[in-house]
Design a protein around this motif. Structure first.
Motif, PDB file in Angstrom:
ATOM      1  N   ASP A  62       0.836  -1.209   0.000  1.00 14.70           N
ATOM      2  CA  ASP A  62       0.000   0.000   0.000  1.00 14.70           C
ATOM      3  C   ASP A  62       0.870   1.259   0.000  1.00 14.70           C
ATOM      4  OD1 ASP A  62      -2.199  -1.579   0.022  1.00 14.70           O
ATOM      5  OD2 ASP A  62      -2.888  -1.052   2.026  1.00 14.70           O
ATOM      6  N   ASP A  63       1.959   1.213   0.767  1.00 16.83           N
ATOM      7  CA  ASP A  63       2.850   2.367   0.845  1.00 16.83           C
ATOM      8  C   ASP A  63       3.519   2.625  -0.509  1.00 16.83           C
ATOM      9  OD1 ASP A  63       4.012   4.349   2.741  1.00 16.83           O
ATOM     10  OD2 ASP A  63       5.875   3.439   2.045  1.00 16.83           O
ATOM     11  N   ALA A  98       0.975   4.267  -2.833  1.00 11.19           N
ATOM     12  CA  ALA A  98       0.790   5.694  -2.517  1.00 11.19           C
ATOM     13  C   ALA A  98       2.006   6.499  -2.970  1.00 11.19           C
ATOM     14  CB  ALA A  98       0.572   5.866  -1.016  1.00 11.19           C
ATOM     15  N   TYR A 116       1.879   6.809  -6.799  1.00  8.76           N
ATOM     16  CA  TYR A 116       0.783   7.690  -7.211  1.00  8.76           C
ATOM     17  C   TYR A 116       1.146   9.150  -6.908  1.00  8.76           C
ATOM     18  CZ  TYR A 116      -3.897   9.499  -7.976  1.00  8.76           C
ATOM     19  OH  TYR A 116      -4.963  10.222  -8.454  1.00  8.76           O
ATOM     20  N   MET A 132      -7.804   7.572  -4.424  1.00 13.07           N
ATOM     21  CA  MET A 132      -6.741   8.581  -4.467  1.00 13.07           C
ATOM     22  C   MET A 132      -7.109   9.704  -5.433  1.00 13.07           C
ATOM     23  SD  MET A 132      -3.162   6.453  -4.044  1.00 13.07           S
ATOM     24  CE  MET A 132      -3.431   5.245  -5.326  1.00 13.07           C
ATOM     25  N   LYS A 179       5.220  11.983  -0.695  1.00 15.29           N
ATOM     26  CA  LYS A 179       4.295  10.894  -0.341  1.00 15.29           C
ATOM     27  C   LYS A 179       3.583  11.192   0.975  1.00 15.29           C
ATOM     28  CE  LYS A 179       5.940   7.377   1.704  1.00 15.29           C
ATOM     29  NZ  LYS A 179       6.769   6.208   2.021  1.00 15.29           N
ATOM     30  N   LYS A 200      -0.380  11.630   1.668  1.00 17.90           N
ATOM     31  CA  LYS A 200      -1.153  10.704   2.506  1.00 17.90           C
ATOM     32  C   LYS A 200      -1.962  11.434   3.584  1.00 17.90           C
ATOM     33  CE  LYS A 200       1.024   6.722   3.688  1.00 17.90           C
ATOM     34  NZ  LYS A 200       2.179   5.873   4.042  1.00 17.90           N
TER      35      LYS A 200
END
Ligand code: FEO
Length: 406
Positions: free
Chosen positions: A190-191, A194, A197, A247, A300, A304
């Motif tokens: 998941d990290d 993110a 992205y 996102m 990042k 987040k």
């Protein structure tokens, strides 16, 4: 790494780049992979190539399945250097193959190679290529993330070859989402999503939503998503689609990042009581010192969190260069749906906090005012001001976050 069968007669033939830590200025602590795929149908088809440094690797992987001269079709979904710069090596082995590419892709490729002797077929959304038992459908995705970008869908196997979209910079001994989650962790995956992205796709949220809607309108079922970097989605392709929709819709954690730099530690001292104020309002908080952190990691963490505070001392009446740099970089990434504020120390004239707010306004971000400036060293009284500043910011973040809760 050898070829890996990802579906019957479809092989990953890419390369793992374990060593890359600087990907055109973007920190890649986990390395990356350059994924390309070989479809063994009546007419053998290669989807994408790899970065030129790894041409030998993909050629060997292809040779482990078939002699490259038997490749009849080559699809180039994206011409960026990490995917297309070994095309000349492949074409040297199979000079009569036909390349399928978008109009803009063809024009771009001609800037890198002499394409005059290559068979090139320009394709657009809805065009198909029958390769035997399978039909490939082309879907242009301009500006996702280059003008030439497209995806290719294998109708029979329901595989979407998605180029950069849905990828991650991960070098791994495993190829699939379920394997990765077992041998590494869901959190790490998941990290990485993110991270990718935020640093590459942040500017294109609206486009992503509309392209996913286009795909849904076409009514195509997706059994597997095979991107050009990282893990292939076979167990749960719906997860990555949903993550992208979230996102692209501006989802963020109800949390705060404090991104700062400091000269003589005064701005640094301010971060601790500010963080305490944020925590006492019940929000998670991360502190990121720019000089000690790659910019891509700071980007990042900014992405987040729903809220970010930028801390900068005043140097020559303006922001600390590292803070100015990340704000300049963020302006190009066109962030949305985030609330920001600024703080910092100054000696005489001040100016850094004001400069940060000017940048926030240019970016059209939600702004929490006023900022907080402290003269020289924070006193105990100043630390109380910092604590209250953190609390106040956290309250505003919580309020703003409600807009995005359904
Ligand atoms: Fe992985 Fe846009 O290149």
């Amino acid at each position: 790494m050898t070829a890996v069968e990802i579906k019957k007669d479809i092989y990953w033939v890419g390369a793992i780049d374990w060593a890359v830590r600087d990907f055109h200025g973007y920190e890649t602590p986990r390395g990356t992979s350059y994924n390309n795929y070989l479809i063994m149908d009546d007419e053998i088809t290669l989807i994408d190539t790899v970065k030129d440094d790894f041409a030998e690797v993909t050629i060997k992987n292809i040779q482990s399945i078939v002699q490259p001269e038997k490749i009849k079709h080559i699809v180039i979904n994206h011409i960026e250097n990490d995917h297309a710069t070994s095309i000349d090596r492949i074409m040297a082995l199979t000079p009569n193959a036909t390349i399928y590419i978008t109009e803009k892709g063809k024009k771009g490729l001609a800037r890198f190679f002499d394409i005059s002797k290559w068979n090139m077929k320009v394709v657009k959304t809805g065009d198909t290529l029958n390769i035997g038992k399978r039909t490939l459908l082309f879907l242009e995705t301009p500006m996702l993330h280059w003008p030439d970008s497209m995806m290719t869908y294998d109708k029979e196997d329901k595989v979407l070859f998605s180029q950069d979209a849905f990828g991650q910079h991960i070098a791994s001994a495993v190829r699939f989402d379920d394997e990765f989650i077992t041998c590494e962790s869901m959190y790490e995956l998941d990290d990485a999503i993110a991270d990718y992205y935020a640093n590459i796709l942040m500017p294109f949220g609206q486009l992503i939503k509309s392209k996913i809607a286009d795909v849904q309108k076409l009514g195509i079922e997706i059994d597997m998503i095979a991107p050009d970097h990282g893990i292939i989605w076979r167990a749960n392709p719906g997860k990555i689609l949903q993550m992208y929709m979230d996102m692209a819709s501006g989802c963020a954690k109800l949390s705060v990042s404090i991104i700062y730099d400091t000269m003589w530690h005064s701005t640094e001292i301010m971060t601790t009581p500010i963080m305490q104020g944020i925590k006492d309002e019940g929000l998670e908080c991360k502190i990121i010192k720019l000089r000690a952190t790659p910019m891509s990691v700071a980007v990042k963490e900014f992405w987040k969190s729903r809220g970010t505070l930028f801390g900068t001392p005043t140097i020559n009446n303006v922001m600390c260069p590292t803070v100015a740099q990340i704000l300049y970089h963020l302006s190009g990434l066109r962030p949305k749906n985030r609330i920001v504020g600024a703080f910092g120390s100054f000696g005489w004239g001040g100016g850094a906090v004001k400069g940060a707010y000017e940048e926030f306004k240019k970016m059209g971000l939600e702004i929490s005012e006023p900022g907080l400036q402290i003269n020289y060293r924070p006193s105990l009284e100043d630390e109380t001001k910092c604590y209250e500043f953190g609390k106040e910011f956290a309250k505003k973040v919580r309020e703003y976050h409600k807009k995005f809760e359904s």
